[in-house]
Design a protein around this motif. Structure first.
Motif, PDB file in Angstrom:
ATOM      1  N   HIS A  74      22.207 -20.577 -40.393  1.00 55.57           N
ATOM      2  CA  HIS A  74      23.607 -19.681 -40.514  1.00 55.57           C
ATOM      3  C   HIS A  74      23.924 -20.009 -41.925  1.00 55.57           C
ATOM      4  CE1 HIS A  74      24.843 -18.020 -36.731  1.00 55.57           C
ATOM      5  NE2 HIS A  74      24.055 -19.022 -36.044  1.00 55.57           N
ATOM      6  N   SER A  75      24.651 -19.094 -42.549  1.00 53.56           N
ATOM      7  CA  SER A  75      25.506 -19.484 -43.271  1.00 53.56           C
ATOM      8  C   SER A  75      26.944 -18.930 -42.942  1.00 53.56           C
ATOM      9  CB  SER A  75      25.426 -18.135 -44.697  1.00 53.56           C
ATOM     10  OG  SER A  75      26.684 -18.143 -45.310  1.00 53.56           O
ATOM     11  N   GLY A  76      27.615 -20.305 -42.580  1.00 54.09           N
ATOM     12  CA  GLY A  76      28.736 -20.461 -41.945  1.00 54.09           C
ATOM     13  C   GLY A  76      30.029 -19.743 -42.813  1.00 54.09           C
ATOM     14  N   THR A  77      29.661 -19.573 -44.213  1.00 50.33           N
ATOM     15  CA  THR A  77      30.351 -18.805 -44.954  1.00 50.33           C
ATOM     16  C   THR A  77      30.878 -17.345 -44.429  1.00 50.33           C
ATOM     17  OG1 THR A  77      29.034 -19.800 -46.774  1.00 50.33           O
ATOM     18  CG2 THR A  77      30.653 -18.034 -47.593  1.00 50.33           C
ATOM     19  N   LYS A  78      29.940 -16.853 -43.931  1.00 48.54           N
ATOM     20  CA  LYS A  78      30.229 -15.557 -43.074  1.00 48.54           C
ATOM     21  C   LYS A  78      31.156 -15.528 -41.968  1.00 48.54           C
ATOM     22  CE  LYS A  78      27.422 -14.469 -46.478  1.00 48.54           C
ATOM     23  NZ  LYS A  78      26.875 -15.517 -47.213  1.00 48.54           N
ATOM     24  N   TYR A  79      30.519 -14.972 -40.786  1.00 41.31           N
ATOM     25  CA  TYR A  79      31.596 -14.940 -39.794  1.00 41.31           C
ATOM     26  C   TYR A  79      32.002 -16.084 -39.039  1.00 41.31           C
ATOM     27  CZ  TYR A  79      30.364 -10.016 -40.236  1.00 41.31           C
ATOM     28  OH  TYR A  79      30.230  -8.720 -40.964  1.00 41.31           O
ATOM     29  N   LEU A  80      31.248 -17.026 -39.099  1.00 43.79           N
ATOM     30  CA  LEU A  80      31.557 -18.442 -38.324  1.00 43.79           C
ATOM     31  C   LEU A  80      33.188 -18.728 -38.864  1.00 43.79           C
ATOM     32  CD1 LEU A  80      28.397 -20.537 -38.179  1.00 43.79           C
ATOM     33  CD2 LEU A  80      29.074 -18.922 -36.636  1.00 43.79           C
ATOM     34  N   ASP A  81      33.308 -18.767 -40.265  1.00 43.83           N
ATOM     35  CA  ASP A  81      34.554 -18.913 -40.897  1.00 43.83           C
ATOM     36  C   ASP A  81      35.421 -17.601 -40.636  1.00 43.83           C
ATOM     37  OD1 ASP A  81      36.876 -19.371 -42.364  1.00 43.83           O
ATOM     38  OD2 ASP A  81      35.682 -18.865 -44.236  1.00 43.83           O
ATOM     39  N   GLY A  82      34.935 -16.619 -40.926  1.00 45.70           N
ATOM     40  CA  GLY A  82      35.367 -15.473 -40.530  1.00 45.70           C
ATOM     41  C   GLY A  82      36.681 -14.800 -41.499  1.00 45.70           C
TER      42      GLY A  82
END
Length: 403
Positions: A208-216
């Motif tokens: 995962h790149s948490g930079t993307k949708y996980l942070d949002g």
């Protein structure tokens, strides 16, 4: 302390809110943010045991942090994994995976449609250290099987891909990898565990790149690898301790809070993306639309099976053009005509972000690599946000309507 044990039979959406809420002695309801680079040890013996990995306990900020651990536990629970190791960014997660699993003489099979930086890292940078790689068409299962060699250790796919949203058959690739004694890793950034859980289909590692949708909301950088406890402990943790691609506690805390709304954001943004895709398919200035939710997408049926019947929030489209030069000029015209949407190479934000992949995310690739990935000069990627769909289409129409 954690005043209650989280039940193991909770729905994924509930886990996104309730998993790994580690409370301090003050009983805060929101996850605590621990900003510290070091930890005071109760005794010299305890310190020795903890640094040796023989006793639980935090030792140094580069090795772990309570807030970071909460993020790791939550993401692992959502992906259905035993464990998770976080990193400073999505690309550092891929580097950790490769450093932890590969050595000189090993071979990797990858999709040729992956993110440009992934292709560069595996195809060029790792080659300097003796790691071989073969890039194959994303959707051609036979090509994946034919590319496997005796020294193949890893198959790595991104589904859907960036930016053409190509979808691979995760279960078929897992079977190929395991038959060869290799591992399958899947980049799940576009779909997220809200829409897709690769480990349930046989994947060994989910990146995962948490930079993307996980942070949002486009606030921080973060990355992660979900895998078995053994792999995280034996393969990834030693790399983290030595190389230090550590996730900052503040970033982990931000992503933790973002994950609480992941499901509702993905559903709402996917609804917008579907509406935009349908609108673009009818526009006279558009040559082709790439979106898994549309019946016109080559892997539409597979995507609907793997992605919980949802197409996701990212789509791409090609403007109509007579040649690549005109395609680039028209794509730039659409981007420069926007008055509302953001011209940005990131994705996963609540704001709609629009980009020209050939000159940005895939700009470091050769023209041959871009052509193999299907990234043309007239291609535009849209990471659809939460604005009203009428405003999104109106802003894109400013440029498209002039062709």
């Amino acid at each position: 302390m954690n005043d209650k044990q989280t039940p193991k039979d909770l729905h994924r959406d509930t886990r996104a809110v309730r998993e790994a809420v580690e409370r301090s002695q003050y009983g805060e309801n929101s996850e605590a943010l621990y900003l510290t680079s070091g930890y005071v040890q109760p005794s010299a013996e305890a310190a020795a045991l903890r640094f040796a990995g023989e006793e639980e306990g935090f030792t140094y900020g580069r090795y772990g942090n309570p807030t970071v651990a909460s993020f790791e536990k939550r993401l692992a629970a959502m992906e259905g994994a035993e464990a998770c190791m976080s990193t400073a960014s999505g690309m550092s997660a891929i580097l950790m995976m490769c450093m932890g699993l590969l050595k000189a003489g090993d071979h990797v099979v990858c999709s040729q449609s992956m993110f440009g930086s992934t292709i560069k890292l595996i195809g060029s940078d790792l080659a300097k250290f003796g790691v071989e790689s073969t890039f194959v068409p994303q959707t051609d299962v036979a090509a994946w099987r034919a590319a496997v060699k005796p020294n193949t250790k890893l198959l790595f796919a991104e589904t859907p891909t960036n930016p053409l949203t190509e979808v691979c058959d995760i279960r078929a690739l897992a079977d190929i990898a395991h038959h060869a004694g290799a591992l399958l890793a899947v980049d799940n950034c576009f779909a997220t565990p809200a829409l897709q859980r690769p480990m349930a289909m046989g994947a060994d590692i989910v990146m995962h790149s948490g930079t993307k949708y996980l942070d949002g909301q486009g606030r921080v950088m973060a990355g992660a690898l979900c895998a078995s406890q053994e792999m995280v402990t034996k393969n990834f943790l030693p790399v983290l301790k030595s190389a230090g691609m550590t996730l900052a506690p503040f970033n982990a805390w931000v992503v933790l809070k973002g994950m609480e709304t992941l499901d509702i954001r993905m559903k709402a943004q996917s609804t917008n993306a579907m509406a935009l895709g349908r609108w673009l398919e009818q526009h006279a200035g558009v040559q082709r639309v790439f979106y898994p939710g549309l019946p016109s997408h080559p892997q539409h049926a597979l995507a609907m099976q793997q992605q919980s019947g949802c197409g996701g929030a990212v789509l791409s489209f090609e403007v109509k053009a007579a040649d690549p030069e005109q395609g680039r000029a028209r794509a730039f015209h659409v981007l420069d005509s926007m008055q509302l949407l953001s011209l940005s190479t990131n994705l996963g934000d609540t704001k709609t972000l629009v980009a020209h992949p050939a000159s940005t995310s895939h700009g470091r690739l050769t023209e041959a690599q871009r052509q193999a990935a299907g990234v043309t000069q007239g291609l535009i990627r849209v990471a659809v946000g939460l604005e009203h769909i009428d405003d999104i289409t109106a802003d894109l129409a400013r440029g498209l309507d002039t062709f």
